[in-house]
Scaffold this motif. Structure first.
Motif, PDB file in Angstrom:
ATOM      1  N   SER A  34       0.853  -1.187   0.000  1.00 49.34           N
ATOM      2  CA  SER A  34       0.000   0.000   0.000  1.00 49.34           C
ATOM      3  C   SER A  34       0.886   1.233   0.000  1.00 49.34           C
ATOM      4  N   HIS A  35       0.270   2.411  -0.163  1.00 46.35           N
ATOM      5  CA  HIS A  35       1.034   3.652  -0.134  1.00 46.35           C
ATOM      6  C   HIS A  35       1.763   3.820   1.184  1.00 46.35           C
ATOM      7  N   ARG A  39       1.727  -4.634   3.533  1.00 44.05           N
ATOM      8  CA  ARG A  39       1.640  -5.755   2.607  1.00 44.05           C
ATOM      9  C   ARG A  39       0.240  -5.856   2.001  1.00 44.05           C
ATOM     10  N   ARG A  40       0.212  -6.143   0.681  1.00 46.81           N
ATOM     11  CA  ARG A  40      -1.046  -6.397  -0.015  1.00 46.81           C
ATOM     12  C   ARG A  40      -0.882  -7.678  -0.832  1.00 46.81           C
ATOM     13  N   TYR A  41      -1.818  -8.606  -0.651  1.00 51.72           N
ATOM     14  CA  TYR A  41      -1.725  -9.925  -1.275  1.00 51.72           C
ATOM     15  C   TYR A  41      -2.719 -10.037  -2.433  1.00 51.72           C
ATOM     16  N   SER A  42      -2.258 -10.582  -3.542  1.00 50.92           N
ATOM     17  CA  SER A  42      -3.101 -10.774  -4.726  1.00 50.92           C
ATOM     18  C   SER A  42      -3.741 -12.152  -4.699  1.00 50.92           C
TER      19      SER A  42
END
Length: 253
Positions: A34-35, A39-42
């Protein structure tokens, strides 16, 4: 679509700390941030996590899991096929272990002293105390169940073989009746329901018709018993229920 580490932890039933660890060792690095740097998970990351958890459940160390998943020549479908084969083998092993435990429990409950070979000879792959176990599930601790225990303690190996032979014979005849389209309210079905009641009374404890009605309801309301009877023929549990109720009504009139 992307997901936060907390969301993924909730989906997968793991801790956030576990996901952080997988990221730190390079096993599962999130596909984005993220900005704010979180953590960001696909969806692809979720697929990989699913594979990781499959292999972990099967006992693979993390380094071996990483090697398997990072093999450039591996086909994702091959992973699923392999995991399916491993899980199927594990299920079969667990089933055999559960059966062995059940056999031991049956022998102890019946109060008979058999060698392991004799126990398997007597029990086979069927439940020799199907009616007593059903009674215990609902009336354990009652006088009826205590009576069944007193009787069972005196039975010999030959007695148990005779009991099982009677059960097998009854099952074959009832299954044939259902297959032939016999109605639960028909005389033949009611006679078999009466035979069912008397079998319990002969070998375990007296079964008044009101108690037999309770048995009938249990055979369809309890999934374990329903599956047992329906394994003989689909719909048999419900058919037997109706036959027992019809037989009880016949004797009440």
């Amino acid at each position: 679509m992307s997901y936060s580490v907390g969301q993924v932890a909730g989906f997968a039933g793991v801790t956030v700390r576990t996901l952080h660890h997988y990221d730190a060792i390079g096993l599962l690095a999130p596909g984005g941030r993220s900005h704010a740097g979180h953590r960001r998970y696909s969806d692809a990351d979720l697929d990989r996590l699913q594979q990781i958890l499959f292999y972990r459940e099967l006992g693979f160390p993390l380094d071996e899991v990483a090697a398997l998943l990072d093999d450039p020549d591996a086909d994702p479908r091959a992973h699923l096929r392999r995991q399916h084969e491993l899980l199927t083998a594990r299920i079969e092993k667990l089933k055999k272990m559960a059966a062995a435990v059940e056999h031991a429990m049956e022998a102890r409950t019946m109060g008979i002293d058999l060698t392991p070979e004799e126990r398997f000879e007597v029990f086979g792959d069927k439940d020799p105390e199907q009616y007593a176990d059903e009674a215990e599930a609902r009336w354990g601790g009652t006088e009826a169940y205590a009576e069944s225990q007193r009787r069972a303690a005196s039975y010999t190996k030959e007695d148990w073989k005779r009991i099982q032979a009677e059960v097998d014979d009854w099952q074959e005849r009832y299954t044939a009746l259902v297959a032939a389209g016999g109605q639960p309210s028909g005389e033949a079905a009611m006679d078999l329901a009466e035979e069912h009641r008397r079998h319990v009374g002969t070998w375990y404890f007296e079964v008044p018709y009101e108690m037999h009605r309770c048995f009938a309801e249990m055979y369809v309301s309890d999934e374990r018993f329903k599956a047992y009877y329906d394994s003989m023929r689909p719909g048999l549990a419900e058919h037997l229920r109706e036959a027992i109720l019809a037989n009880a009504a016949r004797h009440a009139s």
